[in-house]
Design an enzyme around this catalytic site. Sequence first.
Site, PDB file in Angstrom:
ATOM      1  N   ASP A   1       0.857  -1.185   0.000  1.00 26.02           N
ATOM      2  CA  ASP A   1       0.000   0.000   0.000  1.00 26.02           C
ATOM      3  C   ASP A   1       0.895   1.237   0.000  1.00 26.02           C
ATOM      4  OD1 ASP A   1      -2.964   1.017   0.595  1.00 26.02           O
ATOM      5  OD2 ASP A   1      -1.575   2.227   1.794  1.00 26.02           O
TER       6      ASP A   1
ATOM      7  N   ASN B   1      -3.224  12.661  -4.921  1.00 24.80           N
ATOM      8  CA  ASN B   1      -4.492  12.904  -5.614  1.00 24.80           C
ATOM      9  C   ASN B   1      -5.098  14.241  -5.215  1.00 24.80           C
ATOM     10  OD1 ASN B   1      -4.845  10.729  -7.373  1.00 24.80           O
ATOM     11  ND2 ASN B   1      -5.705   9.418  -5.778  1.00 24.80           N
TER      12      ASN B   1
ATOM     13  N   ASP C   1      -2.748   8.787 -11.295  1.00 26.37           N
ATOM     14  CA  ASP C   1      -2.683   7.686 -12.258  1.00 26.37           C
ATOM     15  C   ASP C   1      -1.250   7.474 -12.748  1.00 26.37           C
ATOM     16  OD1 ASP C   1      -5.370   7.265 -12.031  1.00 26.37           O
ATOM     17  OD2 ASP C   1      -5.911   8.199 -13.940  1.00 26.37           O
TER      18      ASP C   1
ATOM     19  N   ASP D   1      -4.545   2.052  -4.614  1.00 21.97           N
ATOM     20  CA  ASP D   1      -3.075   2.010  -4.497  1.00 21.97           C
ATOM     21  C   ASP D   1      -2.618   0.742  -3.794  1.00 21.97           C
ATOM     22  OD1 ASP D   1      -4.202   2.844  -2.089  1.00 21.97           O
ATOM     23  OD2 ASP D   1      -2.464   4.022  -1.510  1.00 21.97           O
TER      24      ASP D   1
END
Length: 315
Positions: free
Chosen positions: A191, A199, A208, A236
């Site tokens: 993770d 983001n 992305d 993620d």
Amino acid sequence: MSTIFQELETYKNFDELARDVLDLAKEILPNQLIYISSISDTQQVILKISNETTSIVATEGIMLNLNDSICRGIDFEKKQPLIYEKILEESSLADLKNGLEKANIKSYLGIPISFVNGDKFGTLCAVNDEEHHFDDKSINLLQRIVRMFSYYLDLERVAYKDSLTNLYNRRYLSKFFEDQQETEGWIFFLDLDGFKKVNDVHGHDAGDMVLEEVALRLQTFANAHPNALAFRLGGDEFVIHFSHASDIKKMSRLAEQVLENLTIWDANYQLSTSIGIAMYPGDYAITLKTLLKNADYALNLAKASGKNTYKFFEL
């Protein structure tokens, strides 16, 4: 077993369609032995072969070093056929002459088969125990058959690939894990630390791009370890699966390599990675759901201990 052969086991109707491709090719070149092969960077495997008896020595399932195969000359970038009408006179194949004579191959036509995204799959090949002229019409028809076969391969692959990163997805992980249960293995549950901030601050396009870069680094890592496969579960969250038994020291070294590979980022991105590691033995059944739950528990321990580290699940 290489990745592509594991992948093929999940394809529906592959055997039937491959046989249809061979039958169509035989209509075009009736006097040839025709086969479909799969090619990696180092190996070639004959997957399906036309079933009539000939003087050429070839069998399904045979694995060749690519350097020892005629198909080594296939140009997958230009997607052009490779043609040897008088194969024993080809100076570029001098090192293969003894093997070609034993196999009784005197002419060859190889047409590259690729996925739509350009990844190579393998070849459709026609070989003969006599010298043979391959006319343009026959070659063109075979190329059209290969193009249709490529569309089928791509449709099958899409079902098991993550559309953003091109890593295998959760669906493929489930199928793959079912086939691995009789052997021991390990799961790395990854993770990204700080991904939400990327983001929020830089936008989802930047997010992305980060995910695509993570996937590229994980795929590069997996390519360097024959028993490893990389997956994206979603968001993620990523998984690396190791299909072998190993001790904790070795898995720790591998985890450290993964962390190192995911440490360096643009200064604007405050990113690192945490990993939870879980092992499953081959002597009793465990579901993928339980294994991921165990790895996720270890992942939470890694995050609680300061992130950018790894922890093992312990019963």
